[in-house]
Write an enzyme that holds these catalytic residues in place. Structure first.
Site, short mmCIF file in Angstrom:
data_model
loop_
_atom_site.label_atom_id
_atom_site.label_comp_id
_atom_site.label_asym_id
_atom_site.label_seq_id
_atom_site.Cartn_x
_atom_site.Cartn_y
_atom_site.Cartn_z
N ARG A 14 0.84 -1.28 0.09
CA ARG A 14 0.02 -0.13 0.10
C ARG A 14 0.92 1.14 -0.15
O ARG A 14 2.06 1.36 0.65
CB ARG A 14 -1.04 -0.07 1.26
CG ARG A 14 -1.62 1.31 1.19
CD ARG A 14 -3.01 1.27 2.19
NE ARG A 14 -2.56 0.81 3.51
CZ ARG A 14 -3.74 0.76 4.46
NH1 ARG A 14 -4.80 0.75 4.07
NH2 ARG A 14 -3.26 0.39 5.52
N ARG A 19 3.09 4.03 4.86
CA ARG A 19 2.78 4.14 6.56
C ARG A 19 3.73 3.41 7.24
O ARG A 19 4.04 2.38 6.90
CB ARG A 19 1.36 3.90 6.64
CG ARG A 19 0.51 5.11 6.09
CD ARG A 19 -1.17 4.50 5.98
NE ARG A 19 -1.40 3.70 7.17
CZ ARG A 19 -2.61 3.21 7.40
NH1 ARG A 19 -3.70 3.41 6.47
NH2 ARG A 19 -2.96 2.64 8.38
N ARG A 25 -1.54 -5.47 14.13
CA ARG A 25 -2.76 -4.90 13.82
C ARG A 25 -3.74 -6.17 13.35
O ARG A 25 -4.96 -5.90 13.68
CB ARG A 25 -2.63 -4.08 12.45
CG ARG A 25 -2.05 -2.73 12.88
CD ARG A 25 -1.57 -1.91 11.62
NE ARG A 25 -2.47 -1.53 10.91
CZ ARG A 25 -2.16 -1.26 9.44
NH1 ARG A 25 -0.92 -1.45 8.93
NH2 ARG A 25 -3.16 -1.13 8.61
P1 ADP Z 1 -8.39 -0.25 4.31
O1 ADP Z 1 -8.90 1.02 4.53
O2 ADP Z 1 -9.32 -1.61 4.93
O3 ADP Z 1 -7.24 -0.59 5.48
P2 ADP Z 1 -7.56 -0.07 1.67
O4 ADP Z 1 -8.74 0.34 1.10
O5 ADP Z 1 -6.45 1.20 1.99
O6 ADP Z 1 -7.80 -0.92 2.86
O7 ADP Z 1 -6.72 -1.26 0.86
C1 ADP Z 1 -5.58 -1.63 1.35
C2 ADP Z 1 -4.55 -1.99 -0.04
O8 ADP Z 1 -5.01 -2.97 -0.76
C3 ADP Z 1 -4.49 -0.57 -0.92
O9 ADP Z 1 -3.11 -0.72 -1.14
C4 ADP Z 1 -5.50 -0.95 -1.92
O10 ADP Z 1 -5.14 -0.31 -3.09
C5 ADP Z 1 -5.36 -2.39 -2.20
N1 ADP Z 1 -6.69 -2.90 -2.26
C6 ADP Z 1 -7.91 -2.52 -1.94
N2 ADP Z 1 -9.01 -3.17 -2.58
C7 ADP Z 1 -8.56 -4.05 -3.30
C8 ADP Z 1 -8.89 -5.27 -4.20
N3 ADP Z 1 -10.17 -5.47 -4.30
N4 ADP Z 1 -8.06 -6.00 -4.75
C9 ADP Z 1 -6.60 -5.82 -4.56
N5 ADP Z 1 -6.02 -4.59 -3.72
C10 ADP Z 1 -6.88 -3.86 -3.34
P1 ADP Z 2 -6.57 0.19 8.51
O1 ADP Z 2 -5.82 0.56 7.04
O2 ADP Z 2 -5.73 -0.58 9.52
O3 ADP Z 2 -7.79 -0.10 8.65
P2 ADP Z 2 -6.80 2.98 9.56
O4 ADP Z 2 -6.15 4.05 8.87
O5 ADP Z 2 -8.21 2.97 9.86
O6 ADP Z 2 -6.00 1.65 9.12
O7 ADP Z 2 -6.12 3.44 10.98
C1 ADP Z 2 -4.61 3.29 11.26
C2 ADP Z 2 -4.40 3.45 12.78
O8 ADP Z 2 -5.21 4.54 13.43
C3 ADP Z 2 -5.04 2.07 13.70
O9 ADP Z 2 -4.09 1.03 13.55
C4 ADP Z 2 -5.13 2.68 15.03
O10 ADP Z 2 -3.93 3.02 15.64
C5 ADP Z 2 -5.72 4.17 14.94
N1 ADP Z 2 -7.02 4.22 14.54
C6 ADP Z 2 -8.02 4.31 13.52
N2 ADP Z 2 -9.26 4.37 13.80
C7 ADP Z 2 -9.18 4.01 15.09
C8 ADP Z 2 -10.45 3.58 16.01
N3 ADP Z 2 -11.80 3.69 15.65
N4 ADP Z 2 -10.18 3.34 17.35
C9 ADP Z 2 -8.84 3.08 17.83
N5 ADP Z 2 -7.73 3.53 16.88
C10 ADP Z 2 -7.92 3.87 15.59
#
Ligand code: ADP
Ligand code: ADP
Ligand code: ZN
Length: 214
Positions: A127, A160, A171
């Site tokens: 990512r 990140r 995580r």
């Molecule tokens: P989340 O917000 O649930 O952590 P993201 O939307 O950031 O997940 O997606 C995580 C990674 O996977 C990103 O690099 C994104 O471009 C990729 N990704 C998202 N959906 C898909 C998919 N359907 N197939 C392959 N890669 C994906």
């Molecule tokens: P992901 O791609 O893992 O879904 P996010 O961008 O949603 O990541 O979150 C990144 C980080 O921010 C988490 O690992 C946590 O440390 C913090 N965080 C985000 N949302 C929450 C929440 N609702 N409660 C606690 N921590 C959070």
């Protein structure tokens, strides 16, 4: 429409939320994005949250609940919203229930996105995120047109700190222990729809739209 996107890190919540924003004209509320913005701006909240985020731990419930309560009062949320990455614990879900009951605006649907761990690790490892607008990319699955540069705003793409191997493992563990119980929580309330999160991003969006209509 008021929607919660539930799913492990890397499930595609952020990716799908962006398309749902376009489709329904409602804002995405990502607690992760809000915390990272605070970190970039070096606010006290951001600096406090960093300690948890870098290790892949959850930020304390009281902090994120406060952020979301304030955000839901803004005028663009009147039409609805997409909660992305909140709630992440049962106490957060209970606090949200209480706030929404007070506002008389219940959640319409909780979409639980399912993706196997092996695929999550590949997604998180590749990512890339835009420093300016937080748009998400993947080095193989969703590359930007120009390497290292955001297609939408020209900002710099970075990896990140919590998308590095050690933090990823933690995580996924934290998700299983603290967030996965929300699947049962919302199922019991009859609010849950399960979405197969593997496959083409557009196909997954169609699955979500169908579940929201049903
Ligand atoms: P989340 O917000 O649930 O952590 P993201 O939307 O950031 O997940 O997606 C995580 C990674 O996977 C990103 O690099 C994104 O471009 C990729 N990704 C998202 N959906 C898909 C998919 N359907 N197939 C392959 N890669 C994906
Ligand atoms: P992901 O791609 O893992 O879904 P996010 O961008 O949603 O990541 O979150 C990144 C980080 O921010 C988490 O690992 C946590 O440390 C913090 N965080 C985000 N949302 C929450 C929440 N609702 N409660 C606690 N921590 C959070
Ligand atoms: Zn950008």
């Amino acid at each position: 429409m008021r929607i919660i996107l539930l799913g492990p890190p890397g499930a595609g919540k952020g990716t799908q939320a962006k398309d749902l924003v376009t489709k329904y004209g409602i804002p995405q509320i990502s607690t992760g994005d809000i915390l990272r913005k605070n970190l970039a701006d070096k606010t006290p909240l951001g600096l406090e949250a960093k300690k948890y985020m870098d290790k892949g731990e959850l930020v304390p419930d009281s902090v994120v609940v406060g952020i979301v309560r304030d955000r839901l009062k803004e005028s663009d949320c009147k039409k609805g919203y997409i909660l992305d990455g909140f709630p992440r614990t049962v106490p957060q879900a209970e606090a949200l229930d209480a706030a929404l009951a007070e506002m008389k605006t219940p959640i319409d649907k909780v979409l639980s996105i399912e993706v196997p761990d092996s695929e999550l690790v590949k997604r998180l490892g590749g990512r890339r995120t835009c420093r300016s607008c937080q748009a998400g990319y993947h080095v193989m699955f969703k590359p930007s047109k120009k390497e290292g540069v955001c297609d939408s705003c020209g900002g710099e793409l970075y990896q990140r700190d919590d998308d590095k191997e050690e933090a990823i493992k933690n995580r996924l563990k934290v998700y299983m222990a603290s967030t996965a119980p929300l699947i049962g929580y919302y199922k019991n309330k009859g609010m849950l729809a399960t979405i197969d999160g593997v496959g083409d991003m557009k196909v997954i969006l169609d699955r979500m739209v169908k579940a929201l209509k049903g």
